[in-house]
Design a protein around this motif. Structure first.
Motif, PDB file in Angstrom:
ATOM      1  N   SER A 110       1.075  -1.116   0.003  1.00 25.32           N
ATOM      2  CA  SER A 110       0.020   0.028  -0.044  1.00 25.32           C
ATOM      3  C   SER A 110       0.961   1.093   0.005  1.00 25.32           C
ATOM      4  N   VAL A 111       0.288   2.380  -0.304  1.00 23.42           N
ATOM      5  CA  VAL A 111       1.164   3.753  -0.586  1.00 23.42           C
ATOM      6  C   VAL A 111       0.271   4.703   0.429  1.00 23.42           C
ATOM      7  N   ASP A 112       0.819   5.522   0.888  1.00 24.31           N
ATOM      8  CA  ASP A 112       0.048   6.669   1.698  1.00 24.31           C
ATOM      9  C   ASP A 112      -0.449   7.752   0.950  1.00 24.31           C
ATOM     10  N   LEU A 122       6.705   9.578  -0.726  1.00 24.92           N
ATOM     11  CA  LEU A 122       5.669   8.466  -0.740  1.00 24.92           C
ATOM     12  C   LEU A 122       5.971   7.533   0.336  1.00 24.92           C
ATOM     13  N   VAL A 123       5.078   6.939   1.109  1.00 26.78           N
ATOM     14  CA  VAL A 123       5.618   5.936   2.014  1.00 26.78           C
ATOM     15  C   VAL A 123       4.868   4.672   1.721  1.00 26.78           C
ATOM     16  N   TYR A 124       5.758   3.648   1.296  1.00 28.43           N
ATOM     17  CA  TYR A 124       4.935   2.432   1.164  1.00 28.43           C
ATOM     18  C   TYR A 124       5.216   1.598   2.125  1.00 28.43           C
ATOM     19  N   ARG A 125       4.000   0.539   2.148  1.00 29.13           N
ATOM     20  CA  ARG A 125       3.912  -0.240   3.300  1.00 29.13           C
ATOM     21  C   ARG A 125       3.883  -1.637   2.651  1.00 29.13           C
ATOM     22  N   ASP A 143      11.484  -5.092  -2.894  1.00 31.76           N
ATOM     23  CA  ASP A 143      10.580  -4.052  -3.628  1.00 31.76           C
ATOM     24  C   ASP A 143      11.426  -3.147  -4.492  1.00 31.76           C
ATOM     25  N   THR A 144      10.937  -3.158  -5.872  1.00 27.28           N
ATOM     26  CA  THR A 144      11.697  -2.325  -6.765  1.00 27.28           C
ATOM     27  C   THR A 144      11.430  -0.847  -6.644  1.00 27.28           C
ATOM     28  N   VAL A 145      12.399   0.030  -6.593  1.00 23.35           N
ATOM     29  CA  VAL A 145      12.301   1.339  -6.439  1.00 23.35           C
ATOM     30  C   VAL A 145      11.912   1.734  -7.853  1.00 23.35           C
ATOM     31  N   HIS A 146      10.766   2.324  -7.979  1.00 24.28           N
ATOM     32  CA  HIS A 146      10.246   3.019  -9.355  1.00 24.28           C
ATOM     33  C   HIS A 146      11.405   3.985  -9.989  1.00 24.28           C
TER      34      HIS A 146
END
Length: 168
Positions: A110-112, A122-125, A143-146
């Motif tokens: 998920s993303v905030d 952006l905070v990804y959980r 998790d790949t960084v876009h």
């Protein structure tokens, strides 16, 4: 699991002070026993009325399998015994139950912020779980960084390796 122990007196005399015993198998938990069977330590025991020649009967006990097993196949063996004043202990045949267990990993991301502007943080959980019935070992989450973002930080010892954040 319900274990049934069927007994009989094939001799020509009454068997007295009859005791039937069965150890609760490893990786199970005792639930109940029929006919006033009682858990004594880790063994279920029944005191049976004298058994006449040709007499038969049965007792049962129930166990619950542990919620988690080792990954793969586990065989649970079980053997009971019967004894009386007039006899020496006699073992039952062995019965086995085969339990197959495996981890079942789930990962939800998920993303905030569902909408953002350039420069926003952006905070990804990543939420993970094992809904299987065996322990998962050696688990790695990545998790790949876009390409349009820059890695800032990760919790729980996550580390950037190339363009991927990894946890192990």
């Amino acid at each position: 699991l319900v274990y049934r122990l069927t007994y009989s007196n094939v001799g020509n005399a009454v068997a007295s002070n009859v005791i039937i015993s069965d150890m609760v198998p490893a990786m199970t938990m005792f639930v109940s026993a029929s006919d006033l069977g009682a858990l004594v330590g880790s063994t279920v025991q029944w005191s049976i009325a004298p058994v006449a020649p040709g007499g038969t009967g049965f007792v049962e006990f129930t166990v619950r399998l542990d919620a988690v097993f080792p990954n793969g196949t586990t065989v649970i063996p079980n053997t009971g015994s019967i004894d009386s004043t007039e006899t020496t202990p006699v073992l039952s045949n062995e019965v086995t139950t085969t339990v197959t267990a495996a981890p079942d990993l789930r990962l939800v991301k998920s993303v905030d912020k569902l909408t953002a502007v350039p420069g926003d943080l952006l905070v990804y959980r990543l939420t993970y779980s094992n809904v299987g019935n065996a322990v998962a070992s050696g688990v790695t989450i990545s998790d790949t960084v876009h390409a349009m973002t820059t890695f800032v930080s990760a919790t729980d010892l996550g580390a950037l390796v190339g363009s991927t954040v990894q946890w192990s």
